[in-house]
Every structure is written in structure tokens, then in C-alpha cells.
Design an enzyme around this catalytic site. Structure first.
Site, short mmCIF file in Angstrom:
data_model
loop_
_atom_site.label_atom_id
_atom_site.label_comp_id
_atom_site.label_asym_id
_atom_site.label_seq_id
_atom_site.Cartn_x
_atom_site.Cartn_y
_atom_site.Cartn_z
CE LYS A 1 22.79 14.22 69.59
NZ LYS A 1 22.51 15.17 68.50
CD GLU B 1 39.56 15.41 71.70
OE1 GLU B 1 39.88 16.62 71.83
OE2 GLU B 1 40.31 14.48 71.95
N GLY C 1 32.34 18.31 71.34
CA GLY C 1 31.37 19.39 71.40
C GLY C 1 31.78 20.42 72.43
CB THR D 1 33.69 23.38 77.74
OG1 THR D 1 34.69 23.52 76.74
CG2 THR D 1 34.32 23.07 79.07
CD GLU E 1 34.93 27.08 71.68
OE1 GLU E 1 33.96 26.64 72.34
OE2 GLU E 1 35.65 26.35 70.97
CB THR F 1 27.69 19.46 75.86
OG1 THR F 1 27.18 20.68 75.34
CG2 THR F 1 26.72 18.34 75.59
CB CYS G 1 37.75 22.93 68.34
SG CYS G 1 38.42 21.52 67.46
P1 NAD Z 1 27.32 20.94 71.68
O1 NAD Z 1 28.03 20.53 72.91
O2 NAD Z 1 26.17 21.87 71.80
O3 NAD Z 1 26.77 19.68 70.88
C1 NAD Z 1 27.61 18.61 70.49
C2 NAD Z 1 26.79 17.35 70.38
O4 NAD Z 1 26.34 16.99 71.68
C3 NAD Z 1 25.54 17.50 69.51
O5 NAD Z 1 25.33 16.31 68.80
C4 NAD Z 1 24.44 17.71 70.55
O6 NAD Z 1 23.16 17.32 70.11
C5 NAD Z 1 24.92 16.80 71.66
N1 NAD Z 1 24.41 17.14 73.00
C6 NAD Z 1 23.94 18.33 73.45
N2 NAD Z 1 23.54 18.22 74.74
C7 NAD Z 1 23.77 16.93 75.10
C8 NAD Z 1 23.58 16.21 76.31
N3 NAD Z 1 23.05 16.77 77.39
N4 NAD Z 1 23.95 14.91 76.34
C9 NAD Z 1 24.50 14.32 75.26
N5 NAD Z 1 24.68 14.96 74.09
C10 NAD Z 1 24.34 16.25 74.01
O7 NAD Z 1 28.45 21.54 70.73
P2 NAD Z 1 28.26 22.20 69.31
O8 NAD Z 1 27.71 23.58 69.52
O9 NAD Z 1 27.57 21.25 68.40
O10 NAD Z 1 29.79 22.30 68.80
C11 NAD Z 1 30.62 23.37 69.06
C12 NAD Z 1 31.62 23.03 70.15
O11 NAD Z 1 32.35 21.87 69.79
C13 NAD Z 1 32.65 24.12 70.34
O12 NAD Z 1 32.80 24.35 71.72
C14 NAD Z 1 33.92 23.51 69.77
O13 NAD Z 1 35.13 23.99 70.32
C15 NAD Z 1 33.73 22.07 70.07
N6 NAD Z 1 34.57 21.25 69.20
C16 NAD Z 1 35.64 20.61 69.75
C17 NAD Z 1 36.47 19.85 68.95
C18 NAD Z 1 37.67 19.14 69.53
O14 NAD Z 1 38.19 18.25 68.86
N7 NAD Z 1 38.11 19.45 70.71
C19 NAD Z 1 36.20 19.72 67.59
C20 NAD Z 1 35.09 20.39 67.07
C21 NAD Z 1 34.27 21.15 67.89
#
Ligand code: NAD
Length: 455
Positions: A153, A228, A206, A208, A364, A210, A262
Site C-alpha cells: 500500500k 522505520e 511512516g 512513530t 518531529e 502509526t 526522515c
Molecule cells: P503515516 O504513518 O501517517 O503513514 C504512513 C503509511 O501508513 C501510509 O501509507 C498510511 O496510509 C499508512 N497508515 C496510516 N495509518 C495506518 C494504520 N493504522 N495501519 C496501517 N497503516 C497505516 O506517515 P506519513 O505522514 O505518510 O509519513 C511521514 C512519517 O514517515 C514521518 O514521521 C517520517 O519521519 C517517517 N519516515 C520515516 C522513514 C525512515 O526510514 N525511518 C523514512 C521516511 C519517512
């Protein structure tokens, strides 16, 4: 669901609002495909993935324009970073699979123990919006290369390049059911993937919060989990650094991709003796950065990904002001002239005069906002750098080799870049450490004694 171009605030496509029924169909398809895929000779599997890598490369411009339209990032950036890396992900894992080896352990000539690595089944891959195709393929490629099928997804905020990828996978000849891409929201599709009993592996990138929700569901099911999550990374500038290199790279580590990486270094710690000099040089370069239309090659920053995220970043700038922060440059939304006048743009923002433990320096923000903080000693900067819940990446600028390694070892960070930033080698491990407030760290001090400190 509507899909919006954040640089103009206009809807340019619709995506399906899928749900658990679509996930079930994908799981059924993946199950059917698994035997054929997992027993396919590895060379054949590898060739198929190499074909996908080549198709991404061949369609670089199309992918880059789609990524920019969806995410708001400059087209030049998607062309230089996102899309080449997506192709490299397929290339790297396709060829790595050809060279997999396992250790053996001989027991005094009575037996030989060996490790047999086998595909697990169906991998669930969930990715965010900031580096859409780059991160999506980084999950999918290794899972496929090692013989698993995938239910994946992309973020509902940036679905387009995942859709394009699905078309090119068909063109490459990937058998039906091997890769199943489902569009939709996290609570509907993401959580259906996480809780599905026939998906034993979850790879998630995504936020923290989530990640915590996913762990809550997946951990009692004993799933294999890769999470991650967020970052609040320190960028440490010692007085003996290569000054010009430190300043110019800090511009990139602060504001690349609008600060929505990130790994961006959002907390810049500068040794007091060069604080004013660094501040002046840094601010003058930041003032020269152009922000606006992602199609214009001269813009270093494009649009923020969405209205809610745009509002979140601006709210953090307000919090910084309330906490006593002084805005040295930026701090406001921008309304560019012309076609992007309704888009979501924020000036690259630099703030000083904030304590290391305030919200601005602990939470963040994930936008073009950095803070400058002076320090006197290694111990002090380590204490401040290690003071957050996050431990994803750090950068250290010094020409003193001993200091560089000593500080790198004492930083609570999955990656430490020394005199560089974002040099990534796919052969090295990647990931953050900790999510805890207190941790003890011992480090060598100037006087040669080892001390321990609670952070
Ligand atoms: P998010 O957690 O809102 O969403 C990430 C993904 O998870 C999306 O596809 C979303 O639809 C899905 N999702 C949301 N709720 C869910 C649930 N309950 N169950 C399963 N899936 C769910 O994050 P975002 O706003 O899309 O991304 C930004 C975040 O990602 C920032 O915190 C950033 O630091 C982090 N990030 C981390 C890395 C890393 O490698 N550590 C890399 C890139 C981004």
C-alpha cells in the site's frame, strides 16, 4: 478519493478507496502465485526484477513528473534522487539474490549445521508520502527477490508512481498475483494488511504513532516486523570542521525535499567559537534558496505535500515563537505568482535561542524548519543531541579523526554521517535506535576518563 497537486491545490486524479475486501482479494491472488514465484529459478526471478529496474530508468522523466505532481517536490529532485533510487532498489536486490550464501558450522567432524533461508510467504509493505516510489520499492524489491509475494500500500497522499509501477511490472512480465498494489487509507487498507492472518511479515515506514499502532496489532500475532519511523536528527558542527563544506552540506541536510526526509538534520549544534560565523554564512545561503513551482529547475524547494501538513509545520513555527525562538530567516507561508499561487509553500526557516529540550527541538516537524544551538564541549553536545526520543541519523563535522569516531560511537543513532550527508550504500544496515527517554551512555571525555551520563 480525490488526489491533490499540492503546488496548485487542485484535484488532478481520483484513487480507489479500497477496504479489507480488496486486501482479501490481494491475499488470495498472492497465495495462488506463491508456489510458482518461490520455486522459480532465482536467475529467472532476478531477470524479471532487472527488467522492472530498466523500465523505471527508461521512463525516468515520466516517473519524475508524476512524483513531483503528487508530492510537490521539484521535478529535478525526483529525477536526481527518487526515481534513480527506485530503479537501483530493484537492481540491487535482483542481483543480491543471485549471491545469497549461508554459514555452516562443523561440529568436530560429526555433523555440519547449516542455515537454510526460505521465502516466508506474503509480505505486507506500507509506505509514506515523502519519498513515495523510493521507499515503496525499497520494501517491495527485497521481498520479491527472495521469493515472497507482496501486498503493498502506497500512501494515499502520493499514489501515482505506485500506479505507474504496477503498469510497468505487467509490461516486464511479472506473473499475476506476485505483486498486489492496493490504494486506500491507512485505517482501512493499511490496518487490514497489518491484521491479516495470512500476511506474516510487515514492513512499514511512516510516523512513530502509526508504527506503535501497527506493533499493537501485529506483535500478538507474532508477525515479523520492520518499522522505520520518525527522526529528529542532530547535525553537529565542531570548530575544526571544513567550514565551507559543512555550511553547504548543511543547507542540503536541512532543506532538501522541503525538509520532508526522515534523515534531515533539523537540530544544528554549532561550537560556540564559530557560532556567529556559521550562522552568518548559513543564513546568507538560506536567503539565496528559491522556493516555488516544482517544475522550475531554479527552485530548490517545492510545495509541502498537503494542506494538513502545511498547517502542521506553520503551527510548529508558532510554537517555536511562543517558546522564545528567534526567527533568523523565513517563518512564513509563501504565495508564488502564477500557476502556483494557491499551493502550499513555506519559506526555509531558521530559528535560534531555543533550549534543547523545548518542543520545537524534541518533536518531529518534518518540514523546512531548523534550529541553531551553540555548545561548548563534546559532553554538552552529546547530551543535547541524545536528548530526544528519536535515534535515526546524525551528522558530525570535524577534521579530527579521533573525535569524529568517538562522538559517532556515543551518539544514539542508527546512522552517523561524518563530514557528509545522505551517502547511502544499500549494503549497510539502515534503521533507527531507541524510543525511550532515558538511556545511559558512557563516553571518553577530554581528560581521557570514561564517564557515564543519563540522557
Ligand atoms: P503515516 O504513518 O501517517 O503513514 C504512513 C503509511 O501508513 C501510509 O501509507 C498510511 O496510509 C499508512 N497508515 C496510516 N495509518 C495506518 C494504520 N493504522 N495501519 C496501517 N497503516 C497505516 O506517515 P506519513 O505522514 O505518510 O509519513 C511521514 C512519517 O514517515 C514521518 O514521521 C517520517 O519521519 C517517517 N519516515 C520515516 C522513514 C525512515 O526510514 N525511518 C523514512 C521516511 C519517512
Amino acid at each position: 478519493m480525490d488526489n491533490t497537486d499540492p503546488s496548485t491545490n487542485t484535484v488532478f486524479s481520483q484513487i480507489p478507496d479500497s477496504d479489507e475486501r480488496d486486501v482479501q482479494m490481494a491475499v488470495n491472488a498472492a497465495k495462488q502465485a506463491f508456489v510458482g514465484w518461490s520455486t522459480m529459478p532465482v536467475k529467472k526471478r532476478s531477470d524479471l526484477l532487472l527488467r522492472i529496474a530498466a523500465l523505471i530508468e527508461k521512463n525516468l522523466q515520466r516517473f519524475a513528473e508524476a512524483e513531483s505532481l503528487d508530492n510537490g517536490k521539484p521535478v529535478w529532485l525526483a529525477k536526481q534522487v527518487d526515481i534513480p533510487r527506485a530503479s537501483a532498489n530493484f537492481h540491487f536486490y535482483a542481483t543480491a539474490a543471485l549471491h545469497l550464501a549461508a554459514e555452516t558450522h562443523a561440529m568436530e567432524n560429526t555433523a555440519i549445521n547449516y542455515t537454510l533461508r526460505q521465502p516466508i510467504g506474503i509480505a505486507g509493505c506500507i509506505s509514506p508520502w515523502n519519498l513515495p516510489l523510493y521507499l515503496f520499492t525499497w520494501k517491495i524489491a527485497p521481498a520479491l527477490a527472495s521469493g515472497n509475494c507482496v501486498v503493498a500500500k502506497p500512501s494515499e497522499i502520493t499514489p501515482v508512481t505506485a500506479f505507474l509501477l504496477s503498469q510497468f511490472c505487467i509490461e516486464a512480465g511479472l506473473p499475476a498475483g506476485v505483486l498486489n498494489i492496493i490504494h486506500g487509507t491507512g485505517p482501512r487498507v493499511g490496518s487490514a494488511i497489518v491484521s491479516h492472518p495470512d500476511i506474516p511479515v510487515i514492513s512499514f515506514t511512516g510516523g512513530t504513532k502509526t508504527g506503535a499502532e501497527i506493533s499493537r496489532i501485529a506483535a500478538p500475532m507474532f508477525k515479523k516486523l520492520s518499522l522505520e519511523l520518525g527522526g529528529k536528527n542532530p547535525n553537529i558542527i565542531f570548530e575544526d570542521c571544513d567550514f565551507d563544506h559543512a555550511v553547504s552540506t548543511s543547507i542540503k541536510s536541512s532543506f532538501s525535499n522541503q525538509g520532508e526526509i526522515c534523515l534531515c538534520g533539523s537540530r544544528i549544534f554549532i561550537q560556540r567559537s564559530i557560532y556567529d560565523k556559521f550562522k552568518e554564512a548559513f543564513i546568507s545561503k538560506v536567503k539565496g534558496l528559491k522556493t516555488g513551482d516544482p517544475k522550475d529547475e531554479s527552485n530548490f524547494l517545492g510545495a509541502i505535500v498537503s494542506q494538513p501538513h502545511f498547517e502542521k509545520i506553520l503551527s510548529y513555527i508558532d510554537i517555536a515563537k511562543q517558546e522564545g525562538g528567534v526567527i533568523l530567516t523565513g517563518g512564513k507561508a509563501i504565495q508564488p505568482e502564477g500557476r502556483c499561487k494557491d499551493g502550499f509553500f513555506i519559506e526555509p526557516t531558521v530559528i535560534e535561542n531555543l533550549p534543547y529540550n523545548c518542543r520545537t527541538n524534541q518533536e518531529e516537524i518534518f518540514g523546512p524548519v531548523v534550529t541553531l544551538t551553540p555548545f561548548d564541549t563534546e559532553e554538552e553536545v552529546l547530551m543535547m543531541a541524545n536528548s530526544t526520543n528519536y535515534g535515526l541519523a546524525a551528522t558530525v563535522w570535524t577534521t579530527n579523526l579521533t573525535k569524529a569516531h568517538k562522538v559517532a560511537a556515543a551518539l544514539h543513532s542508527g546512522i552517523v554521517w561524518i563530514n557528509c550527508w545522505l551517502l547511502r550504500d544499500l549494503r549497510t544496515p539502515f534503521g533507527g535506535v531507541k524510543h525511550r527517554r532515558h538511556r545511559y551512555c558512557s563516553f571518553l571525555c577530554h581528560d581521557g576518563k570514561r564517564r557515564s551520563q543519563k540522557f
